[in-house]
Structures are given as C-alpha cells and as structure tokens.
Scaffold this motif. Structure first.
Motif, PDB file in Angstrom:
ATOM      1  N   SER A   1      12.294  -7.844   9.300  1.00 15.25           N
ATOM      2  CA  SER A   1      11.123  -8.636   9.659  1.00 15.25           C
ATOM      3  C   SER A   1       9.892  -7.755   9.831  1.00 15.25           C
ATOM      4  CB  SER A   1      11.381  -9.502  10.895  1.00 15.25           C
ATOM      5  OG  SER A   1      11.803  -8.707  11.957  1.00 15.25           O
ATOM      6  N   TYR A   2      10.079  -6.518  10.277  1.00 21.89           N
ATOM      7  CA  TYR A   2       8.929  -5.603  10.344  1.00 21.89           C
ATOM      8  C   TYR A   2       8.387  -5.344   8.939  1.00 21.89           C
ATOM      9  CZ  TYR A   2       6.030  -1.486  11.020  1.00 21.89           C
ATOM     10  OH  TYR A   2       4.968  -0.615  11.019  1.00 21.89           O
ATOM     11  N   GLY A   3       9.303  -5.092   8.006  1.00 19.30           N
ATOM     12  CA  GLY A   3       8.903  -4.817   6.622  1.00 19.30           C
ATOM     13  C   GLY A   3       8.143  -5.976   6.011  1.00 19.30           C
ATOM     14  N   VAL A   4       8.642  -7.167   6.195  1.00 22.63           N
ATOM     15  CA  VAL A   4       8.003  -8.355   5.629  1.00 22.63           C
ATOM     16  C   VAL A   4       6.616  -8.549   6.254  1.00 22.63           C
ATOM     17  CG1 VAL A   4       8.103 -10.873   5.523  1.00 22.63           C
ATOM     18  CG2 VAL A   4      10.161  -9.505   5.056  1.00 22.63           C
ATOM     19  N   MET A   5       6.556  -8.374   7.569  1.00 26.97           N
ATOM     20  CA  MET A   5       5.281  -8.603   8.243  1.00 26.97           C
ATOM     21  C   MET A   5       4.217  -7.602   7.767  1.00 26.97           C
ATOM     22  SD  MET A   5       3.977  -7.807  11.975  1.00 26.97           S
ATOM     23  CE  MET A   5       4.558  -6.199  11.707  1.00 26.97           C
ATOM     24  N   MET A   6       4.588  -6.328   7.698  1.00 31.27           N
ATOM     25  CA  MET A   6       3.611  -5.311   7.310  1.00 31.27           C
ATOM     26  C   MET A   6       3.163  -5.491   5.857  1.00 31.27           C
ATOM     27  SD  MET A   6       2.407  -3.500   9.571  1.00 31.27           S
ATOM     28  CE  MET A   6       1.742  -1.894   9.298  1.00 31.27           C
ATOM     29  N   THR A   7       4.091  -5.764   4.955  1.00 27.78           N
ATOM     30  CA  THR A   7       3.692  -5.894   3.549  1.00 27.78           C
ATOM     31  C   THR A   7       2.781  -7.107   3.372  1.00 27.78           C
ATOM     32  OG1 THR A   7       5.826  -6.956   3.148  1.00 27.78           O
ATOM     33  CG2 THR A   7       5.628  -4.669   2.482  1.00 27.78           C
ATOM     34  N   GLN A   8       3.100  -8.195   4.056  1.00 31.94           N
ATOM     35  CA  GLN A   8       2.245  -9.383   3.924  1.00 31.94           C
ATOM     36  C   GLN A   8       0.854  -9.135   4.480  1.00 31.94           C
ATOM     37  OE1 GLN A   8       4.377 -12.596   5.719  1.00 31.94           O
ATOM     38  NE2 GLN A   8       5.625 -12.964   3.880  1.00 31.94           N
ATOM     39  N   LYS A   9       0.832  -8.491   5.636  1.00 36.55           N
ATOM     40  CA  LYS A   9      -0.446  -8.253   6.264  1.00 36.55           C
ATOM     41  C   LYS A   9      -1.316  -7.364   5.364  1.00 36.55           C
ATOM     42  CE  LYS A   9      -0.378  -6.623  10.572  1.00 36.55           C
ATOM     43  NZ  LYS A   9      -0.209  -6.635  12.025  1.00 36.55           N
ATOM     44  N   LEU A  10      -0.717  -6.321   4.807  1.00 36.32           N
ATOM     45  CA  LEU A  10      -1.490  -5.413   3.968  1.00 36.32           C
ATOM     46  C   LEU A  10      -1.963  -6.103   2.690  1.00 36.32           C
ATOM     47  CD1 LEU A  10       0.478  -2.111   4.479  1.00 36.32           C
ATOM     48  CD2 LEU A  10      -1.839  -2.637   5.244  1.00 36.32           C
ATOM     49  N   ARG A  11      -1.152  -7.014   2.168  1.00 35.87           N
ATOM     50  CA  ARG A  11      -1.591  -7.710   0.965  1.00 35.87           C
ATOM     51  C   ARG A  11      -2.868  -8.481   1.260  1.00 35.87           C
ATOM     52  NH1 ARG A  11       1.395 -12.693  -1.107  1.00 35.87           N
ATOM     53  NH2 ARG A  11       0.125 -13.422   0.627  1.00 35.87           N
ATOM     54  N   GLU A  12      -2.941  -9.047   2.457  1.00 34.81           N
ATOM     55  CA  GLU A  12      -4.152  -9.795   2.793  1.00 34.81           C
ATOM     56  C   GLU A  12      -5.345  -8.883   3.060  1.00 34.81           C
ATOM     57  OE1 GLU A  12      -2.931 -12.206   6.076  1.00 34.81           O
ATOM     58  OE2 GLU A  12      -1.410 -13.143   4.778  1.00 34.81           O
ATOM     59  N   LEU A  13      -5.066  -7.689   3.561  1.00 33.48           N
ATOM     60  CA  LEU A  13      -6.157  -6.839   4.024  1.00 33.48           C
ATOM     61  C   LEU A  13      -6.732  -5.914   2.947  1.00 33.48           C
ATOM     62  CD1 LEU A  13      -4.621  -5.882   7.476  1.00 33.48           C
ATOM     63  CD2 LEU A  13      -6.682  -7.235   7.127  1.00 33.48           C
ATOM     64  N   ILE A  14      -5.917  -5.546   1.976  1.00 34.21           N
ATOM     65  CA  ILE A  14      -6.400  -4.585   0.979  1.00 34.21           C
ATOM     66  C   ILE A  14      -7.013  -5.347  -0.194  1.00 34.21           C
ATOM     67  CG2 ILE A  14      -5.717  -2.731  -0.620  1.00 34.21           C
ATOM     68  CD1 ILE A  14      -3.476  -2.051   1.368  1.00 34.21           C
ATOM     69  N   PRO A  15      -8.243  -5.011  -0.567  1.00 34.29           N
ATOM     70  CA  PRO A  15      -8.889  -5.739  -1.662  1.00 34.29           C
ATOM     71  C   PRO A  15      -8.242  -5.390  -3.001  1.00 34.29           C
ATOM     72  CG  PRO A  15     -10.274  -3.940  -0.887  1.00 34.29           C
ATOM     73  CD  PRO A  15      -9.097  -3.983   0.015  1.00 34.29           C
ATOM     74  N   ARG A  16      -8.453  -6.266  -3.981  1.00 34.01           N
ATOM     75  CA  ARG A  16      -7.874  -6.005  -5.303  1.00 34.01           C
ATOM     76  C   ARG A  16      -8.533  -4.794  -5.937  1.00 34.01           C
ATOM     77  NH1 ARG A  16      -8.039 -11.955  -7.776  1.00 34.01           N
ATOM     78  NH2 ARG A  16      -7.147 -10.920  -9.580  1.00 34.01           N
TER      79      ARG A  16
END
Ligand code: GTP
Length: 596
Positions: free
Chosen positions: A507-522
């Motif tokens: 769950s830590y892995g899923v949370m961090m990857t999702q959060k970063l996908r939202e935060l890092i621009p394309r």
C-alpha cells in the motif's frame, strides 16, 4: 536556609488542565509578583523570548509563605508538558518532595494525569490531589473528587478545590503544601551533590543551569565539576529566582536555584547530571543521568541549495540550547546537501523546523520521518539505520524496531474502535481497567513507527476527541520489515525510500506511485514510476509523454503571449530537480513527502 522551612514541589497535570494559570495565581498570592505587574511582566517576557528565541521563563521560583506565624520558602519547579520531553519531566520531579496533581473539574482524569502521577510515585513524591476550574458551570467536582480519591487512595473530601481563574482556594492550597509535604533531607557536611534539572542558554549570560542541592553546599567562585563528563568550571554566580534572578551566598541542602559558569553550550551542563565540588568531590553521582536519545529522524534540506551554510549555522545555534538535538551532514541524490537530524519525537521535530524557518529565514524540505532500525546483516554485523536509503543491501538476518508502551484513556463506548486501531498498528494489548463505570484505561505495546506519525489524530477522530494518549519507550522487537524504493525511469529516488512492515509495503508503494504521477508534469518522453522491494516491482504508474510543443498551441497568436509562456517555462525550470533524465518540480517533493 534551614531545610526545615523549605518545601519543594511541582505541579503535574494533563495539558490544558490549568498548570500555568495556577502557577501565576500562586506567584500573586505569595506577593512575588504584584497584581498590577502580573500581566505586563509576563507578556514582556514572552516578547523577549520570541525575539531572541530563548526561554528565559523561570524554571524554578522561590516564594515566601507564612503558616502559623512561621515563614517558609516554597520552591515551585516547572515541568515541561509534552511526552517528547518525558525524561526532563522525570528530572524535575526528582528535584521535589511533593507534587500537586491538578485535574480539570470539568474533564476528569486524562492519560497524562496518570502518566505524570505514576512518574511522581516512582520518585516517591507526596501527592496533593487538586481539582481546578471549579468556577466553570460544567465542573463536576463531586464526581471527579471521587475518581481522584479512588485513584490515589484517600477520601473525596480531602481533594482540594481551586480556581486558577478567580484565585479561589489558592491560599488554602499553599497552606496545605507547607503542612503535607516533607522537608528536604540531606547531609549538610558531605561533599556537595546537586542535580541539574534544567539548563537554558541565554545569549547574554551563557548557560543558566537550574539545580537542586541534595547534599553539602555550593558557593560562588568555587570550582565545580560535572560528574558525568568530569568537566570543571568556575561558579561565576549562584542564586535563586524569585522570580528575578537574585544572587545568593550559596545554596545548601534542599535548596533550589541557578548556577552560571560561563559555558556556552547546554551539552556541557546536561539535565540529570550531578554537580559537585572539584576540590572535595562526591564519590557517587545522584541516580538518573541519561543521555537524551533521539527517537525520530528526518532529513532536512534547504530548498535553495545556497542556504546550506545558513542551515548548518542555525543548527549549531539551536544545539546550544537543546542537548537532545543531534545532526550530521548527508547528501541525497534528489535533494542535494542537507542534514540527517534526530529528534525526541514529532513535536520536537516541528518545533525545530519552525524555529529554523522563522528565526533563520530558511525554506526547508523535510523527508518523511522515520524511527531508528537495527539491522543484522548476513555476516552478523549490526547496522543502525537512521535513513531508509542506507538500509543494507543483500541478505538480512534480522531487523529490530523500537517499541513503546502506550496508555489510552477513553469513554468505554469507544473500546471497540480503539482496539481496532491498535490492532491495525500491530499493537499487543497489555491490559484494560475501568477507572469508573464509563471510563476505561487500555494498555498496549506498539511499534514506535506505527504511533509516532498520525496515530494520535486517528485516535482522536475515532473517539470524537475524547481519548487521551501517553506513551514511553519500551525496548525493541524483531519484525518483518522491508525497504520500499521508488524509481523514476529506473533511477532510485533516495528521498522516497521507506522502511515498512511487509504487510504494508504494497500500500505504501501504490500510494507513492499514484501521488507522484499526479505531481510530476508530463515530459518529452514517457516516465515510468515504480515502487520496488529489492529488484521486485510492487507497483507501477506511467506519466505519458507530451505530444505537442506548448508554443505550437498559440501559433499565430501575439508575440507578448509567447514571451510570457517562455518566461513561465524558464521560471518553472529553476525550481526543477533533475533525477536521472526526469525533471521533478520542487513542489512534487514537498507534496509527496509532506503527507506521508
Ligand atoms: P501549560 O501546559 O503550562 O501551558 O498549562 P496548561 O496547559 O496546564 O494550562 P493553562 O494554564 O494554559 O490553562 C489552559 C486553559 O484553561 C486556559 O485557557 C486558561 O485560561 C484556562 N483555565 C485555567 N485555569 C482555569 C480556571 O480555574 N477556570 C477557568 N474557567 N479556566 C481556567
């Protein structure tokens, strides 16, 4: 001063039960502070404290009080209020013969009421139970007098009732202190032994050390020795606070006061240490010296890399007044140069961070806090890990994590909700007692890592704010812990590594990857974000590549708009950190790290 007329006491209470307010009323009632000066003086002090960032509040005040025509000297010793500073509380208690156990008459007994009471009992203090805030319409003094009496033994009628607001009952309480508390005892002719219960850095006078003399006598101008470090200093000044610092000709058995030696660093004058005479030293230290032990670690990095020297100077300065603050330089691929800093707890971390930002004008990123782990590697080496990215690679025999024993007090209807929360946090129940029909005390042993971050908030929200919590360190345990790494385009981002229990790694892995996908621009290319344990990927997200040039969008548009866009892009660039080929905005780090 003859020890027969000295009474040393402290006030212990759950937070907000009115300790400071009662202390103020006592200062007034004993005439130490004039009613008119009261407010002005204390506000002034606060301003100075804020401006200079130092605590100059009296840590121990001497107050005269007369009972049956006999003059007494009462020493009121202040204790820090928060669980992070438990060790300092216990040293303050050890400097007293008695404690006023103050309980809000509208709230009743809370977790820190109990924790402080147990600590006072361990120090063999005489306890005076007192209900405060009896002026409140919601006060239920009869009910809580009974609760208190059944807790410490005695009759409900013997529980004093006061109001720190109106002053009612305060004089009776002062009389009671003189009558009930034992006089201090010690060997007047033995080599001097005095316990340090507080030590404060003042930019004008250097370190001011607060002591309680147990045996012998300390006099101005003599040389003293700190028994844990054997460092010796000249006593430049010795005196009592009443509440202004007032030099005296010395301090004898049972007396409480301050020393000034000209040292500039509180680490040379540590809470819990014993002061003796250099010429005629005592043989044995007083019990209880303990090095403050950091429990929580976090990386602190300046957002602007050129602030690094300022950060180092600022930490050096704060350490002058905080023996528990430890730090060493570290570098992070993602964040650059910074420090790994050890704290007593999260409150301590917040205080230090806020002081760094406010007093030194620094903008900081702090990495997700973590506890300290002991890792035994295959070749039986034990490694202390304070930074998850330093978790040893390769085969690991055993990982140990720090534990705490926690006490939770709550209305009994919330027992189920609390048990569920504690089980989720890998807690083992130690026991449960009913303090009254509708109030229960629950004891748990829990991993520190599970309670130090958001446990208290969770507990409050599950009990509508009615539960209170206290905890203390309680050894270690072997646990199934793993390091989860986060990778951007295959490159590990050290600041995002975390050590978690195996069951929570996913769950830590899923949370961090999702959060970063939202935060890092394309970006111009596709960026995979992965979470991994060793070489095993446990979660993955993708940031798709940008297709069109931003400028193409406004082709044919007016030139100033294009310029603006270019400027904007440049602006954005400045605050980017490059991880491998990926540009990550500073905000992404801050946002990702702040809510974990
Ligand atoms: P510190 O931890 O040292 O800050 O003290 P404390 O948290 O134990 O309590 P403090 O003296 O700051 O009081 C907490 C709140 O209770 C404040 O808003 C006080 O004004 C209020 N208070 C304190 N004593 C009384 C009282 O006797 N009656 C009423 N009505 N309010 C009180």
């Amino acid at each position: 001063t003859d020890p027969a007329i000295i009474r040393n006491f402290c006030i212990i209470a759950h937070i907000d039960h009115g300790k400071s307010t009662l202390a103020d009323r006592m200062l007034q009632a004993t005439g130490v502070v004039q009613p008119r000066e009261m407010k002005a003086q204390y506000l002034d002090r606060m301003d100075i404290e804020r401006e200079r960032g130092i605590t100059i509040k009296s840590q121990a005040v001497r107050m005269p009080w007369e009972v049956d025509g006999q003059a007494y000297a009462l020493n009121m010793i202040d204790t820090p209020g928060h669980v992070d500073f438990t060790y300092e509380v216990s040293r303050s208690l050890a400097a007293c013969e008695g404690a006023i156990l103050l309980v809000d008459a509208a709230q009743g007994i809370e977790a820190q009421t109990l924790a402080n009471l147990y600590m006072a009992m361990e120090n063999d203090l005489t306890i005076i139970p007192v209900l405060n805030k009896i002026d409140l319409p919601a006060a239920q003094p009869d009910k809580y007098a009974e609760e208190l009496a059944s807790l410490i033994g005695g009759e409900p009628e013997d529980v004093l009732r006061v109001s720190g607001k109106t002053g009612e009952g305060v004089e009776a309480l002062l009389d009671q202190i003189v009558r009930e508390l034992p006089r201090p005892v010690g060997e007047a002719n033995a080599p001097a032994r005095a316990m340090i219960f507080d030590s404060v850095y003042d930019s004008y006078r250097g370190v001011v050390t607060y002591v309680r003399v147990v045996d012998g006598k300390l006099e101005p101008r003599e040389r003293i020795q700190m028994m844990s470090t054997l460092a010796s200093h000249e006593l430049l000044e010795i005196g009592v606070s009443s509440p202004e610092p007032t030099p005296t000709k010395g301090l004898g058995v049972g007396e409480v006061g301050y020393l000034i030696t000209g040292v500039k660093d509180v680490r040379q004058s540590k809470v819990g240490d014993t002061v003796t005479n250099l010429k005629k030293p005592a043989e044995q230290q007083l019990a209880g010296y303990e090095e403050p032990k950091p429990m929580v670690f976090s990386g602190l990095y300046p957002i602007d890399g050129s602030d690094y020297p300022t950060l180092r100077d600022a930490l050096d300065k704060l350490q002058l007044n905080d023996a528990a603050l430890v730090y060493e330089p570290e570098t992070s691929v993602a964040l650059g140069f910074g420090f790994r800093v050890g704290f007593l707890g999260l409150l301590h971390l917040e205080i230090i961070r806020e002081r760094l930002e406010r007093e030194f004008g620094l903008d900081l990123i702090s990495t997700a806090p973590n506890v300290i782990y002991e890792v035994m590697t295959e070749d039986k080496q034990i490694v202390q890990v304070t930074n998850p990215s330093e978790f040893p690679e390769g085969k690991i025999l055993e990982v140990r994590e720090p534990m705490v024993s926690a006490t939770i007090l709550a209305p009994s209807e919330y027992v189920g909700a609390i048990m569920e929360l504690c089980q989720n946090r890998r807690g083992q129940m130690g026991g449960m007692d009913y303090l009254s029909e509708d109030r229960v005390e629950m004891r748990y042993r829990l991993p520190l890592a599970e309670i130090v971050f958001d446990f208290f908030d969770q507990l409050k929200s599950r009990t509508r704010g009615y539960a209170s919590l206290d905890w203390k360190a309680d050894g270690e345990q072997v646990a199934d812990l793993v390091k989860v790494d986060v990778l951007l385009q295959g490159d590990q981002v050290d600041a995002f590594s975390a050590i978690t229990h195996k069951d929570k790694a996913y769950s830590y892995g899923v949370m961090m990857t999702q959060k970063l996908r939202e935060l890092i621009p394309r970006q111009q290319f596709e960026v995979p974000i992965q979470a991994a344990i060793g070489s095993r990927i446990i979660a993955r997200e993708n940031i798709r590549a940008i297709r069109k040039d931003v400028l193409a969008k406004c082709y044919g548009g007016d030139i100033s708009r294009k310029r603006k866009l270019i400027e904007k892009q440049k602006e954005g660039k400045k605050r980017m950190k490059t991880v491998g080929r990926v540009e990550v905005p500073q905000e992404a780090f801050i946002a990702a790290l702040s809510s974990t």
